[in-house]
Design a protein around this motif. Structure first.
Motif, PDB file in Angstrom:
ATOM      1  N   GLY A 315       0.833  -1.206   0.000  1.00 31.69           N
ATOM      2  CA  GLY A 315       0.000   0.000   0.000  1.00 31.69           C
ATOM      3  C   GLY A 315       0.868   1.258   0.000  1.00 31.69           C
ATOM      4  O   GLY A 315       2.064   1.196  -0.275  1.00 31.69           O
ATOM      5  N   PRO A 316       0.268   2.401   0.371  1.00 35.77           N
ATOM      6  CA  PRO A 316       0.978   3.686   0.265  1.00 35.77           C
ATOM      7  C   PRO A 316       1.977   3.954   1.397  1.00 35.77           C
ATOM      8  O   PRO A 316       2.689   4.950   1.360  1.00 35.77           O
ATOM      9  N   GLY A 317       2.002   3.094   2.412  1.00 36.27           N
ATOM     10  CA  GLY A 317       2.861   3.384   3.572  1.00 36.27           C
ATOM     11  C   GLY A 317       2.175   4.385   4.485  1.00 36.27           C
ATOM     12  O   GLY A 317       1.026   4.774   4.250  1.00 36.27           O
ATOM     13  N   ILE A 318       2.883   4.791   5.543  1.00 38.74           N
ATOM     14  CA  ILE A 318       2.283   5.701   6.523  1.00 38.74           C
ATOM     15  C   ILE A 318       2.931   7.076   6.405  1.00 38.74           C
ATOM     16  O   ILE A 318       4.155   7.196   6.416  1.00 38.74           O
ATOM     17  N   SER A 319       2.087   8.095   6.302  1.00 41.12           N
ATOM     18  CA  SER A 319       2.629   9.434   6.085  1.00 41.12           C
ATOM     19  C   SER A 319       3.313   9.928   7.350  1.00 41.12           C
ATOM     20  O   SER A 319       2.927   9.551   8.459  1.00 41.12           O
ATOM     21  N   PRO A 320       4.338  10.804   7.199  1.00 38.51           N
ATOM     22  CA  PRO A 320       5.032  11.337   8.383  1.00 38.51           C
ATOM     23  C   PRO A 320       4.063  12.033   9.341  1.00 38.51           C
ATOM     24  O   PRO A 320       4.267  12.008  10.548  1.00 38.51           O
ATOM     25  N   ASP A 321       2.966  12.618   8.808  1.00 35.97           N
ATOM     26  CA  ASP A 321       1.976  13.280   9.684  1.00 35.97           C
ATOM     27  C   ASP A 321       1.282  12.277  10.590  1.00 35.97           C
ATOM     28  O   ASP A 321       1.010  12.549  11.758  1.00 35.97           O
ATOM     29  N   ALA A 322       0.942  11.124  10.011  1.00 34.90           N
ATOM     30  CA  ALA A 322       0.152  10.137  10.767  1.00 34.90           C
ATOM     31  C   ALA A 322       1.010   9.350  11.747  1.00 34.90           C
ATOM     32  O   ALA A 322       0.505   8.828  12.741  1.00 34.90           O
ATOM     33  N   LEU A 323       2.306   9.309  11.480  1.00 35.27           N
ATOM     34  CA  LEU A 323       3.194   8.426  12.241  1.00 35.27           C
ATOM     35  C   LEU A 323       3.179   8.648  13.765  1.00 35.27           C
ATOM     36  O   LEU A 323       3.051   7.685  14.526  1.00 35.27           O
ATOM     37  N   PRO A 324       3.294   9.914  14.243  1.00 32.98           N
ATOM     38  CA  PRO A 324       3.379  10.093  15.701  1.00 32.98           C
ATOM     39  C   PRO A 324       2.144   9.574  16.444  1.00 32.98           C
ATOM     40  O   PRO A 324       2.236   9.188  17.601  1.00 32.98           O
ATOM     41  N   LYS A 325       0.988   9.590  15.779  1.00 23.16           N
ATOM     42  CA  LYS A 325      -0.245   9.185  16.488  1.00 23.16           C
ATOM     43  C   LYS A 325      -0.677   7.766  16.138  1.00 23.16           C
ATOM     44  O   LYS A 325      -1.747   7.315  16.566  1.00 23.16           O
ATOM     45  N   LEU A 326       0.150   7.088  15.359  1.00 26.66           N
ATOM     46  CA  LEU A 326      -0.267   5.799  14.807  1.00 26.66           C
ATOM     47  C   LEU A 326      -0.771   4.818  15.856  1.00 26.66           C
ATOM     48  O   LEU A 326      -1.784   4.147  15.660  1.00 26.66           O
ATOM     49  N   PHE A 327      -0.056   4.733  16.984  1.00 22.81           N
ATOM     50  CA  PHE A 327      -0.405   3.739  18.005  1.00 22.81           C
ATOM     51  C   PHE A 327      -1.324   4.315  19.082  1.00 22.81           C
ATOM     52  O   PHE A 327      -1.583   3.662  20.076  1.00 22.81           O
ATOM     53  N   GLN A 328      -1.786   5.556  18.877  1.00 18.54           N
ATOM     54  CA  GLN A 328      -2.717   6.118  19.855  1.00 18.54           C
ATOM     55  C   GLN A 328      -4.139   5.708  19.520  1.00 18.54           C
ATOM     56  O   GLN A 328      -4.483   5.550  18.350  1.00 18.54           O
ATOM     57  N   ALA A 329      -4.949   5.551  20.582  1.00 20.42           N
ATOM     58  CA  ALA A 329      -6.338   5.154  20.355  1.00 20.42           C
ATOM     59  C   ALA A 329      -7.079   6.255  19.599  1.00 20.42           C
ATOM     60  O   ALA A 329      -6.757   7.435  19.736  1.00 20.42           O
ATOM     61  N   PHE A 330      -8.032   5.861  18.813  1.00 22.52           N
ATOM     62  CA  PHE A 330      -8.938   6.746  18.074  1.00 22.52           C
ATOM     63  C   PHE A 330      -8.236   7.574  17.003  1.00 22.52           C
ATOM     64  O   PHE A 330      -8.780   8.583  16.556  1.00 22.52           O
ATOM     65  N   ALA A 331      -7.028   7.174  16.586  1.00 27.04           N
ATOM     66  CA  ALA A 331      -6.399   7.832  15.440  1.00 27.04           C
ATOM     67  C   ALA A 331      -6.661   6.944  14.228  1.00 27.04           C
ATOM     68  O   ALA A 331      -6.061   5.876  14.100  1.00 27.04           O
ATOM     69  N   LEU A 340      -8.608   1.747  16.907  1.00 28.31           N
ATOM     70  CA  LEU A 340      -8.208   1.043  18.128  1.00 28.31           C
ATOM     71  C   LEU A 340      -7.249  -0.108  17.848  1.00 28.31           C
ATOM     72  O   LEU A 340      -6.521  -0.546  18.730  1.00 28.31           O
ATOM     73  N   GLY A 341      -7.266  -0.582  16.608  1.00 22.52           N
ATOM     74  CA  GLY A 341      -6.510  -1.800  16.277  1.00 22.52           C
ATOM     75  C   GLY A 341      -5.056  -1.759  16.731  1.00 22.52           C
ATOM     76  O   GLY A 341      -4.599  -2.639  17.468  1.00 22.52           O
ATOM     77  N   LEU A 342      -4.332  -0.729  16.330  1.00 17.89           N
ATOM     78  CA  LEU A 342      -2.894  -0.685  16.638  1.00 17.89           C
ATOM     79  C   LEU A 342      -2.641  -0.367  18.102  1.00 17.89           C
ATOM     80  O   LEU A 342      -1.724  -0.913  18.709  1.00 17.89           O
ATOM     81  N   ALA A 343      -3.474   0.517  18.688  1.00 19.19           N
ATOM     82  CA  ALA A 343      -3.279   0.860  20.105  1.00 19.19           C
ATOM     83  C   ALA A 343      -3.426  -0.392  20.959  1.00 19.19           C
ATOM     84  O   ALA A 343      -2.599  -0.684  21.828  1.00 19.19           O
ATOM     85  N   ILE A 344      -4.474  -1.153  20.697  1.00 18.34           N
ATOM     86  CA  ILE A 344      -4.710  -2.364  21.479  1.00 18.34           C
ATOM     87  C   ILE A 344      -3.636  -3.413  21.201  1.00 18.34           C
ATOM     88  O   ILE A 344      -3.138  -4.076  22.105  1.00 18.34           O
ATOM     89  N   SER A 345      -3.240  -3.519  19.932  1.00 21.05           N
ATOM     90  CA  SER A 345      -2.235  -4.528  19.581  1.00 21.05           C
ATOM     91  C   SER A 345      -0.926  -4.256  20.300  1.00 21.05           C
ATOM     92  O   SER A 345      -0.275  -5.165  20.808  1.00 21.05           O
ATOM     93  N   ARG A 346      -0.525  -2.985  20.349  1.00 19.41           N
ATOM     94  CA  ARG A 346       0.744  -2.687  21.021  1.00 19.41           C
ATOM     95  C   ARG A 346       0.629  -2.950  22.522  1.00 19.41           C
ATOM     96  O   ARG A 346       1.534  -3.498  23.132  1.00 19.41           O
ATOM     97  N   THR A 347      -0.532  -2.587  23.118  1.00 20.39           N
ATOM     98  CA  THR A 347      -0.725  -2.859  24.554  1.00 20.39           C
ATOM     99  C   THR A 347      -0.610  -4.356  24.835  1.00 20.39           C
ATOM    100  O   THR A 347       0.058  -4.773  25.778  1.00 20.39           O
TER     101      THR A 347
END
Ligand SMILES: Nc1ncnc2c1ncn2[C@@H]1O[C@H](COP(=O)(O)OP(=O)(O)OP(=O)(O)O)[C@@H](O)[C@H]1O
Ligand SMILES: [Mg+2]
Length: 395
Positions: A315-331, A340-347
């Motif tokens: 796919g397109p990869g993750i933009s530098p803007d989205a990166l800092p919040k990637l693992f935060q809930a509701f981003a 929630l997927g990534l936030a929960i997965s990392r937890t």
């Protein structure tokens, strides 16, 4: 004596300094106990009365052991004695977590710091106590909420995949019906079925089993239960989770699956680990859908201390803007995504003593997520079932 019970018989309330000291003691939010060298209670403030359920009048003059559970009480005189003899500090000036005993017999956690004072009446020890029950209850509640959220996210994932799963379920049911209809028709026409009926029934049974398997897989995934840690090989969990995720997919996608031979086992909650895999694979499929020829790669391997799972896509990869919040809930960048997927997965990964990290890709490269899980110590060789300790915190 004053009416308030939280006080000390040696503080003189009729002097300015005595009255001021009593007021300070009784206003303090923390429990304050002063004892002498023999462990006798001299001061027991109001916060202590509330914490321990004893009126000060009842405990002043008694050994401080009255507010300690038996196992602490037994050694306490010896602690004071040994400190006085040797000057070796075990708690004085340090502070630590201990347990207190309430008047009703219940034992509860306390944070205790102890100071000492030289007075004309001899050496005295001042204990400042904080009830840890509210904090512990808060922590417990937080853990419960977290586990609730992890479960909810699984239900939501299945819910989102619902229509596609229903479609998938419909296939074996339709096939089953066709087989049964074939037998019915042949029977109606008086055709001799003795040759083929066994064959058809075998196929029909196979389809019924397939439908049952799909339902069972979904039920296991959304079932609400306490997390359990088991020693498991990662690859079968990965394959199962991929199968579950693909049930919910209508799009064609090329899946590259790589695995290293002889991977050691990991101590995991299987359903939670599958939840991570389902999240990563769903994200990868959704990202790859933007490519001309959608493809994802799912690879397992190991390092010296961890078993690794990599999920990458084109796919397109993750933009530098989205990166800092990637693992935060509701981003989320998705119309129906909860984020929630990534936030929960990392937890979940970190609770297992592992981690989840990303190589964001971009510039024509898709993202790559890497899950690491600590290898169970005894399975770094080949024998995994003999117990031992995992690397890192088991959570
Ligand atoms: N493989 C990927 N490629 C590109 N962007 C991704 C990828 N995985 C995740 N993202 C981005 O990260 C965001 C957060 O992902 P996350 O899985 O936490 O939530 P979601 O997929 O939006 O919603 P949910 O998983 O709760 O249904 C996504 O909305 C998407 O923008
Ligand atoms: Mg997601």
């Amino acid at each position: 004596m004053r009416e308030t019970t939280g006080e000390c018989e040696r503080i003189e309330p009729n002097t300015v300094s005595g009255a001021r000291l009593l007021s300070v003691l009784d206003t303090a939010a923390d429990g304050i106990i002063v004892i002498d060298e023999r462990g006798r209670i001299l001061v027991f403030n109001k916060a202590c009365e509330k914490m321990f359920g004893f009126p000060a009048t009842q405990v002043i003059g008694q050994n401080v052991k009255v507010v300690m559970p038996t196992e602490y009480a037994a050694d306490h005189d010896e602690y004071i004695g040994s400190y006085i003899r040797t000057g070796e500090r075990k708690i004085i000036g340090i502070g630590r977590e201990v347990h207190g005993r309430h008047a009703d017999g219940t034992v509860f956690p306390l944070e205790l710091s102890v100071g000492e004072a030289q007075t004309p009446e001899g050496r005295q020890f001042i204990g400042i106590l904080r009830d840890l029950r509210p904090r512990k209850e808060g922590e417990q509640r937080l853990a419960e909420l977290q586990s609730e959220l992890v479960h909810l996210a699984r239900v939501s994932a299945i819910d989102e995949m619902g229509a596609a799963i229903a479609h998938e379920l419909n296939q074996p049911l339709t096939a089953l019906m066709l087989y049964l209809q074939a037998i019915r028709r042949a029977h109606a026409k008086g055709v001799n079925l003795s040759v083929s009926v066994g064959d058809i029934l075998d196929k029909a049974t196979g389809e019924a089993e397939r439908a049952g398997h799909i339902i069972q897989r979904m039920r296991q995934f959304v079932e609400k239960r306490d997390p359990v840690r088991q020693l498991r090989a990662l690859d079968p969990l990965v394959d199962d989770a991929i199968e579950l995720t693909l049930l919910g997919q209508r799009h064609r996608i090329a899946i590259g699956r790589e695995q290293q031979d002889g991977l050691p086992q990991v101590l995991v909650d299987p359903v939670q680990i599958q939840q991570i895999i389902v999240n990563l694979v769903r994200n990868a499929i959704e990202a790859a859908a933007q490519a001309r020829r959608p493809a994802i790669r799912i690879a397992t391997s190991r390092t010296a201390s961890h078993v690794m799972l990599e999920v990458s896509d084109n796919g397109p990869g993750i933009s530098p803007d989205a990166l800092p919040k990637l693992f935060q809930a509701f981003a989320s960048s998705k119309r129906r995504g909860m984020g929630l997927g990534l936030a929960i997965s990392r937890t979940i990964a970190q609770n297992h003593g592992g981690d989840l990290v990303v190589d964001p890709g971009g510039d024509g490269r898709g993202a790559c997520f890497a899950l690491s899980l600590p290898i169970w110590a005894d399975s770094r060789g080949t024998n995994a079932d003999q117990g031992g300790q995992p690397h890192g915190r088991a959570g």
